[in-house]
Design a protein around this motif. Structure first.
Motif, PDB file in Angstrom:
ATOM      1  N   SER A  15       0.749  -1.230  -0.079  1.00  0.00           N
ATOM      2  CA  SER A  15      -0.017   0.200  -0.093  1.00  0.00           C
ATOM      3  C   SER A  15       0.877   1.324  -0.032  1.00  0.00           C
ATOM      4  O   SER A  15       2.015   1.141   0.154  1.00  0.00           O
ATOM      5  CB  SER A  15      -0.806  -0.101   1.383  1.00  0.00           C
ATOM      6  N   ILE A  16       0.314   2.401  -0.307  1.00  0.00           N
ATOM      7  CA  ILE A  16       1.026   3.627  -0.545  1.00  0.00           C
ATOM      8  C   ILE A  16       1.584   3.893   0.803  1.00  0.00           C
ATOM      9  O   ILE A  16       2.789   4.366   0.929  1.00  0.00           O
ATOM     10  CB  ILE A  16       0.196   4.763  -0.944  1.00  0.00           C
ATOM     11  N   TRP A  17       1.083   3.591   2.120  1.00  0.00           N
ATOM     12  CA  TRP A  17       1.332   4.072   3.296  1.00  0.00           C
ATOM     13  C   TRP A  17       2.698   3.127   3.793  1.00  0.00           C
ATOM     14  O   TRP A  17       3.624   3.599   4.425  1.00  0.00           O
ATOM     15  CB  TRP A  17       0.338   4.017   4.417  1.00  0.00           C
ATOM     16  N   ALA A  18       2.449   1.790   3.439  1.00  0.00           N
ATOM     17  CA  ALA A  18       3.545   0.896   3.673  1.00  0.00           C
ATOM     18  C   ALA A  18       4.780   1.443   2.852  1.00  0.00           C
ATOM     19  O   ALA A  18       5.916   1.454   3.460  1.00  0.00           O
ATOM     20  CB  ALA A  18       3.314  -0.453   3.446  1.00  0.00           C
ATOM     21  N   GLU A  19       4.611   1.823   1.596  1.00  0.00           N
ATOM     22  CA  GLU A  19       5.706   2.391   0.744  1.00  0.00           C
ATOM     23  C   GLU A  19       6.281   3.431   1.226  1.00  0.00           C
ATOM     24  O   GLU A  19       7.693   3.744   1.173  1.00  0.00           O
ATOM     25  CB  GLU A  19       5.094   2.446  -0.811  1.00  0.00           C
ATOM     26  N   LEU A  20       5.407   4.436   1.769  1.00  0.00           N
ATOM     27  CA  LEU A  20       6.056   5.654   2.368  1.00  0.00           C
ATOM     28  C   LEU A  20       6.945   5.556   3.361  1.00  0.00           C
ATOM     29  O   LEU A  20       7.688   6.478   3.889  1.00  0.00           O
ATOM     30  CB  LEU A  20       4.869   6.784   2.502  1.00  0.00           C
ATOM     31  N   ILE A  21       6.631   4.519   4.293  1.00  0.00           N
ATOM     32  CA  ILE A  21       7.406   4.209   5.472  1.00  0.00           C
ATOM     33  C   ILE A  21       8.711   3.454   5.034  1.00  0.00           C
ATOM     34  O   ILE A  21       9.785   3.713   5.596  1.00  0.00           O
ATOM     35  CB  ILE A  21       6.551   3.451   6.440  1.00  0.00           C
TER      36      ILE A  21
END
Length: 169
Positions: A15-21
């Motif tokens: 997900s985008i949030w996991a990628e951003l982390i």
């Protein structure tokens, strides 16, 4: 054949949030790896960082394969195959470029070993090298190892070096 797994992993990501982390964490780990390679006392820390990178890699592979399996019906769509074949065609189109850049790199290394100073001389030297050796990689590598090349300060001396003739003293 690594194109297909790479396509699956890039198509079915986290997900985008996991990628951003994860992306900043990976950048930090990469920086720490560079620093840890400088000294042997950080060897254990380097091993730990490598294990963390391996685990994150397996997570990406697992998520990609899981996403592909859960969305297996995507394979029946034309869009899926277009994306995959665009990747394959893109890689195939890179081969001539890579072939060309390999020879440009060898030409550049030969020119750097000479004493040619002016830009126009260096540009003409590329043509001299090409017309003497063309795409004969073994000849180019032999010329690259020629120690007399280091004394060449004219195009004529470069040409003599490439031919294997003795240079003027």
């Amino acid at each position: 054949m690594s194109i297909i797994p790479m396509f699956i992993i890039s198509e079915y990501t986290l997900s985008i949030w996991a990628e951003l982390i994860i992306v900043p964490v990976l950048a930090l780990i990469s920086g720490l790896l560079v620093v840890s390679e400088k000294d042997k006392k950080y060897h254990q820390f380097k091993k730990l960082l490598n294990i963390i990178l391996i685990v994150i890699g397996f997570i990406y592979i697992f998520v990609g394969i899981k996403g592909f399996i859960t969305n297996l019906n995507d394979a029946s769509k034309v869009d899926f195959w277009q994306k995959m074949f665009i990747d394959i065609i893109g890689i195939m189109l890179h081969f001539p470029l890579l072939f060309f850049l390999q020879y440009v790199s060898i030409y550049e290394q030969i020119i750097k070993r000479t004493k040619l100073k002016k830009r126009i001389q260096k540009f003409l030297a590329i043509w001299v090298i090409f017309f003497e050796n063309k795409f004969h990689k073994n000849e180019l590598l032999r010329s690259l190892r020629n120690y007399k090349l280091w004394r060449a300060d004219t195009l004529e001396e470069l040409k003599n070096c490439l031919n294997g003739d003795s240079m003027k003293s």
